[in-house]
Design a protein around this motif. Structure first.
Motif, short mmCIF file in Angstrom:
data_model
loop_
_atom_site.label_atom_id
_atom_site.label_comp_id
_atom_site.label_asym_id
_atom_site.label_seq_id
_atom_site.Cartn_x
_atom_site.Cartn_y
_atom_site.Cartn_z
N LEU A 1 -0.57 1.27 -9.16
CA LEU A 1 -1.75 0.85 -8.42
C LEU A 1 -2.64 -0.13 -9.18
N ASN A 2 -2.30 -0.45 -10.42
CA ASN A 2 -3.13 -1.39 -11.18
C ASN A 2 -2.31 -2.52 -11.79
N LEU A 3 -1.32 -3.00 -11.04
CA LEU A 3 -0.57 -4.16 -11.51
C LEU A 3 -1.46 -5.40 -11.53
N PRO A 4 -1.31 -6.27 -12.51
CA PRO A 4 -2.08 -7.52 -12.51
C PRO A 4 -1.79 -8.32 -11.23
N GLY A 5 -2.84 -8.73 -10.56
CA GLY A 5 -2.69 -9.45 -9.30
C GLY A 5 -3.01 -8.60 -8.09
N ASP A 6 -2.92 -7.28 -8.21
CA ASP A 6 -3.26 -6.37 -7.11
C ASP A 6 -4.75 -6.06 -7.12
N ASN A 7 -5.25 -5.61 -5.96
CA ASN A 7 -6.65 -5.20 -5.86
C ASN A 7 -6.75 -3.95 -4.99
N LEU A 8 -7.96 -3.59 -4.64
CA LEU A 8 -8.20 -2.38 -3.87
C LEU A 8 -7.48 -2.41 -2.53
N ASN A 9 -7.47 -3.55 -1.87
CA ASN A 9 -6.82 -3.67 -0.56
C ASN A 9 -5.31 -3.47 -0.64
N VAL B 1 23.15 22.01 -2.30
CA VAL B 1 21.93 21.54 -2.96
C VAL B 1 21.22 20.55 -2.05
N GLN B 2 19.91 20.46 -2.22
CA GLN B 2 19.13 19.48 -1.48
C GLN B 2 19.15 18.14 -2.23
N ILE B 3 18.82 17.07 -1.51
CA ILE B 3 18.87 15.73 -2.09
C ILE B 3 17.53 15.02 -1.90
N THR B 4 17.04 14.40 -2.97
CA THR B 4 15.89 13.51 -2.90
C THR B 4 16.28 12.16 -3.50
N ILE B 5 15.92 11.09 -2.81
CA ILE B 5 16.15 9.74 -3.34
C ILE B 5 14.79 9.13 -3.67
N GLU B 6 14.65 8.70 -4.92
CA GLU B 6 13.40 8.11 -5.39
C GLU B 6 13.55 6.59 -5.45
N LEU B 7 12.67 5.88 -4.77
CA LEU B 7 12.74 4.44 -4.65
C LEU B 7 11.55 3.78 -5.34
N GLY B 8 11.82 2.85 -6.23
CA GLY B 8 10.74 2.15 -6.92
C GLY B 8 10.26 0.95 -6.12
N LEU B 9 9.15 1.13 -5.40
CA LEU B 9 8.54 0.01 -4.68
C LEU B 9 7.55 -0.71 -5.59
N GLN B 10 6.64 0.02 -6.19
CA GLN B 10 5.56 -0.42 -7.09
C GLN B 10 4.34 -0.95 -6.33
N THR B 11 4.51 -1.87 -5.40
CA THR B 11 3.38 -2.36 -4.61
C THR B 11 3.91 -2.99 -3.33
N ALA B 12 3.07 -3.02 -2.30
CA ALA B 12 3.44 -3.69 -1.05
C ALA B 12 3.15 -5.18 -1.11
N ASN B 13 2.47 -5.65 -2.16
CA ASN B 13 2.08 -7.05 -2.29
C ASN B 13 3.26 -7.88 -2.80
#
Length: 326
Positions: free
Chosen positions: A189-197, A141-153
């Protein structure tokens, strides 16, 4: 409207990989999260039940969960190949032997071609990767690992009590890469505190890390969470639907065209949330997004020109022209 014109959909990615449509079967394990057990209360947005709203109870044996989900999916879509998706909470936050047993049970289930394991970037370690590698070789079987980053900020990660920063994601990716597993990153992409950048920078970082798959979630406010309390008290505000579209579009424009996009909007039962998707169904939002992208001639990777020594492009072109003229 064909989504393939605007971004690289995960369904196309799977069809290219397996030659036909493949469907995920959710599995809910009796596991929690280190961010809940350290006394900090967990992430501000996470409900008590986690995110496995469509899963069976965690006490149900893995094979029974897979059989239940396959029965529903096969009748609806006539599917033949499946991914066992260990979805809820932090699935590597288990003793490694127990983790191995659960995976073997799933890998031996009929018609499973892949195992996807959802976890946190700070819960990746070599013993778990070795188990996944052994399962892949033993069961094919193939393997995928899903990582919760949420934002780079990192400011936002701190404010939502995520319990890790960008460094842990980079560390996890570097550990996983030698094994050749697919890597999926989750972002909101719309966490409070984040913006377009922040949306742009998150796309750039994921592209630089050569992430294979991205899940973009629109933030929902689940009941009985700290984020719900802040939302109802008016201490946080959420961006408009139009602003989310802007962020999602620039995210896609800066994202590598080789990265598959699995999701654009969140899905949660209405009874479990006080806010989700501006009161609109996810598929209506997708249609509206595609219309905007078509009108503006937007598409994934349109602004993907910042890697591989991009600042040297002018010098390289000048050098090539000089060489041709000699």
């Amino acid at each position: 409207m064909q989504e393939d014109f605007f971004y690289y959909p995960y369904s196309s990615y799977l069809k290219k990989k397996y030659g036909e449509k493949v469907y995920k079967l959710p599995v809910n394990l009796p596991v929690t999260c280190p961010n809940r057990e350290n006394g900090s209360g967990g992430c501000a947005f996470c409900a008590q039940s986690g995110t496995g709203f469509e899963s069976c109870e965690s006490c149900t044996p893995v094979k029974e969960q897979l059989a239940h989900a396959r029965g529903i999916i096969s009748r609806k879509y006539h599917a033949k190949k499946y991914i066992a998706y260990f979805q809820n909470y932090t699935n590597t936050y288990l003793p490694v032997g127990q983790f191995s047993c659960y995976l073997q049970e799933a890998a031996g289930f009929p018609d499973i071609v892949e195992i996807a394991v959802s976890t946190r970037p700070d819960c990746i370690a070599p013993p778990y990767l070795e188990v996944l590698d052994r399962i892949r070789k033993e069961f094919g079987v193939q393997i995928t690992i899903e990582l919760g980053l949420q934002t780079a900020n990192y400011h936002t990660l701190l404010s939502i009590n995520r319990g890790h920063t960008l460094a842990e994601l980079i560390d996890a990716v570097l550990m996983i890469r030698p094994y050749g597993f697919d890597i999926c990153a989750h972002v909101i992409l719309n966490l409070p505190g984040d913006n377009l950048n922040d949306a742009i920078e998150t796309a750039r970082i994921l592209s630089a890390l050569r992430i294979d798959i991205v899940k973009a979630h629109s933030l929902y406010i689940a009941k009985n969470t700290r984020l719900c309390e802040a939302y109802e008290n008016g201490t946080i505000t959420l961006c408009s639907k139009e602003e989310y579209f802007r962020r999602l579009i620039v995210f896609l424009e800066h994202l590598s065209p080789e990265t598959a996009v699995e999701r654009l909007f969140s899905r949660i039962p209405e009874k479990d949330a006080v806010f989700c998707n501006w009161g609109t169904s996810w598929w209506k939002l997708r249609e509206e997004l595609l219309s905007i992208m078509e009108a503006g001639h937007y598409h994934q990777g349109r602004r993907f020109h910042y890697l591989n020594g991009a600042a040297l492009a002018g010098i390289r072109e000048a050098g090539s022209a000089s060489h041709r003229s000699e």
